[in-house]
Enzyme design. Structure first.
Site, PDB file in Angstrom:
ATOM      1  N   ASP A  24      -0.017  13.261  -7.070  1.00  0.00           N
ATOM      2  CA  ASP A  24       0.997  12.533  -6.298  1.00  0.00           C
ATOM      3  C   ASP A  24       2.085  11.953  -7.213  1.00  0.00           C
ATOM      4  O   ASP A  24       1.820  11.617  -8.365  1.00  0.00           O
ATOM      5  CB  ASP A  24       0.317  11.415  -5.489  1.00  0.00           C
ATOM      6  CG  ASP A  24       1.217  10.893  -4.390  1.00  0.00           C
ATOM      7  OD1 ASP A  24       2.109  11.638  -3.925  1.00  0.00           O
ATOM      8  OD2 ASP A  24       1.032   9.726  -3.983  1.00  0.00           O
TER       9      ASP A  24
ATOM     10  N   ASN B 176       1.196  17.129   5.145  1.00  0.00           N
ATOM     11  CA  ASN B 176       2.463  17.418   4.451  1.00  0.00           C
ATOM     12  C   ASN B 176       3.353  18.381   5.236  1.00  0.00           C
ATOM     13  O   ASN B 176       4.550  18.483   4.962  1.00  0.00           O
ATOM     14  CB  ASN B 176       2.211  17.978   3.044  1.00  0.00           C
ATOM     15  CG  ASN B 176       1.670  16.971   2.055  1.00  0.00           C
ATOM     16  OD1 ASN B 176       0.957  17.325   1.119  1.00  0.00           O
ATOM     17  ND2 ASN B 176       1.993  15.682   2.229  1.00  0.00           N
TER      18      ASN B 176
HETATM   19  C1  IPE Z   1       2.652  15.067  -4.103  1.00  0.00           C
HETATM   20  O1  IPE Z   1       3.956  14.682  -4.418  1.00  0.00           O
HETATM   21  C2  IPE Z   1       2.483  15.765  -2.788  1.00  0.00           C
HETATM   22  C3  IPE Z   1       2.755  17.178  -2.729  1.00  0.00           C
HETATM   23  C4  IPE Z   1       2.783  17.997  -3.749  1.00  0.00           C
HETATM   24  C5  IPE Z   1       3.011  17.704  -1.387  1.00  0.00           C
HETATM   25  P1  IPE Z   1       4.883  13.879  -3.420  1.00  0.00           P
HETATM   26  O2  IPE Z   1       5.881  14.812  -2.848  1.00  0.00           O
HETATM   27  O3  IPE Z   1       4.077  13.157  -2.405  1.00  0.00           O
HETATM   28  O4  IPE Z   1       5.629  12.843  -4.340  1.00  0.00           O
HETATM   29  P2  IPE Z   1       5.959  11.338  -3.946  1.00  0.00           P
HETATM   30  O5  IPE Z   1       4.660  10.662  -3.665  1.00  0.00           O
HETATM   31  O6  IPE Z   1       6.845  11.384  -2.747  1.00  0.00           O
HETATM   32  O7  IPE Z   1       6.640  10.809  -5.151  1.00  0.00           O
HETATM   33  C1  IPE Z   2      -1.391  13.467  -1.092  1.00  0.00           C
HETATM   34  O1  IPE Z   2      -0.140  12.945  -1.353  1.00  0.00           O
HETATM   35  C2  IPE Z   2      -1.315  14.953  -0.931  1.00  0.00           C
HETATM   36  C3  IPE Z   2      -1.071  15.715  -2.158  1.00  0.00           C
HETATM   37  C4  IPE Z   2      -1.017  15.224  -3.363  1.00  0.00           C
HETATM   38  C5  IPE Z   2      -0.923  17.127  -1.957  1.00  0.00           C
HETATM   39  P1  IPE Z   2       0.807  12.383  -0.182  1.00  0.00           P
HETATM   40  O2  IPE Z   2       2.044  11.925  -0.831  1.00  0.00           O
HETATM   41  O3  IPE Z   2       0.939  13.402   0.882  1.00  0.00           O
HETATM   42  O4  IPE Z   2      -0.064  11.182   0.384  1.00  0.00           O
HETATM   43  P2  IPE Z   2       0.396   9.861   1.156  1.00  0.00           P
HETATM   44  O5  IPE Z   2       1.322  10.306   2.260  1.00  0.00           O
HETATM   45  O6  IPE Z   2       1.087   8.993   0.161  1.00  0.00           O
HETATM   46  O7  IPE Z   2      -0.880   9.253   1.634  1.00  0.00           O
HETATM   47 MG    MG Z   3       3.255  11.291  -2.252  1.00  0.00          MG
END
Ligand code: IPE
Ligand code: IPE
Ligand code: MG
Length: 217
Positions: free
Chosen positions: A11, A59
């Protein structure tokens, strides 16, 4: 003690990009680089299996252009992979774009005899969906027991999930391996995923080694 199986909740990619004045899509490219370094070190340290959380069922609620950016990073990596790991995928693959699904299937097939660390990719994955699907599959074969349910989970055959590491600062699982996480050690790292390095893996494994696991006893 080295964990047998580590789960990485990757994340913070979008925030990393924003912080650097870049479009969020750039965060996923950079996140892939960090993933490769993290996995390399994880394997070097003797971990048998790693699961990386690449895209959750939730997502799909993101804008199409962001989902597409993530899918294209994953697809390019799948098509280029030439290492010795056995790569598997878990999640609702039917929800993925066909081109990515085909690349993932081809990669799993190509690496089926891989001898390196087992690499499992959670893609279009949700822990609740996985439990629901497993419960239905187990029910079709008779009484649902812990054993029949576990055999129907996507993670069946992987070693026990000893450690979960989440980057990005949030302290939650966001649906990651909910059944398997029952006694996992949890580690939340304040760094954004693209900033993760081999040293962070060493720190995580060091922290794991210092934990006392009791399993209720
Ligand atoms: C992790 O990165 C989730 C995915 C790869 C879909 P994020 O896209 O959630 O990054 P933040 O949390 O918005 O920074
Ligand atoms: C979790 O990250 C999913 C991945 C890393 C793929 P998200 O960014 O989707 O999680 P939330 O929305 O902060 O809980
Ligand atoms: Mg995230």
């Amino acid at each position: 003690m080295i964990p047998r199986h580590v789960g990485y909740i990757m994340d913070g990619n979008g925030r990393w990009a924003t912080l650097h004045g870049l479009p969020r899509s750039a965060g996923y490219k950079e996140g892939l680089k960090a993933m490769l370094e993290v996995l390399r070190r994880t394997e070097e340290r003797g971990v048998q299996a790693a699961t990386v959380y690449a895209f959750s069922t939730e997502n799909f609620a993101r804008p199409d252009e962001e989902s597409s950016a993530i899918f294209s990073v994953v697809k390019e990596w799948c098509d280029a992979y030439s290492g010795d790991r056995r790569v598997t995928f878990m999640g609702r693959s039917g929800l993925l774009p066909e081109s990515l699904r085909k690349s993932a299937e081809a990669l799993a097939k190509r690496t089926a005899d891989g001898t390196g660390m087992r690499l499992n990719i959670a893609l279009a994955y949700g822990g609740r969906e996985d439990i629901v699907d497993a419960a239905n599959a187990a029910a079709r074969t008779g009484e649902v027991t812990a054993e029949s349910l576990e055999m129907a989970l996507s993670s069946y055959g992987l070693p026990p999930l000893d450690l979960i590491v989440r980057s990005g600062g949030e302290k939650r699982l966001s649906g990651f391996m909910l059944y398997e996480a029952a006694y996992s050690e949890l580690l939340f790292v304040d760094k954004l995923w693209p900033d993760m390095t081999a040293e962070d893996v060493d720190a995580a494994l060091g922290e794991f080694a210092r934990r006392t696991r009791k399993f209720g006893a």
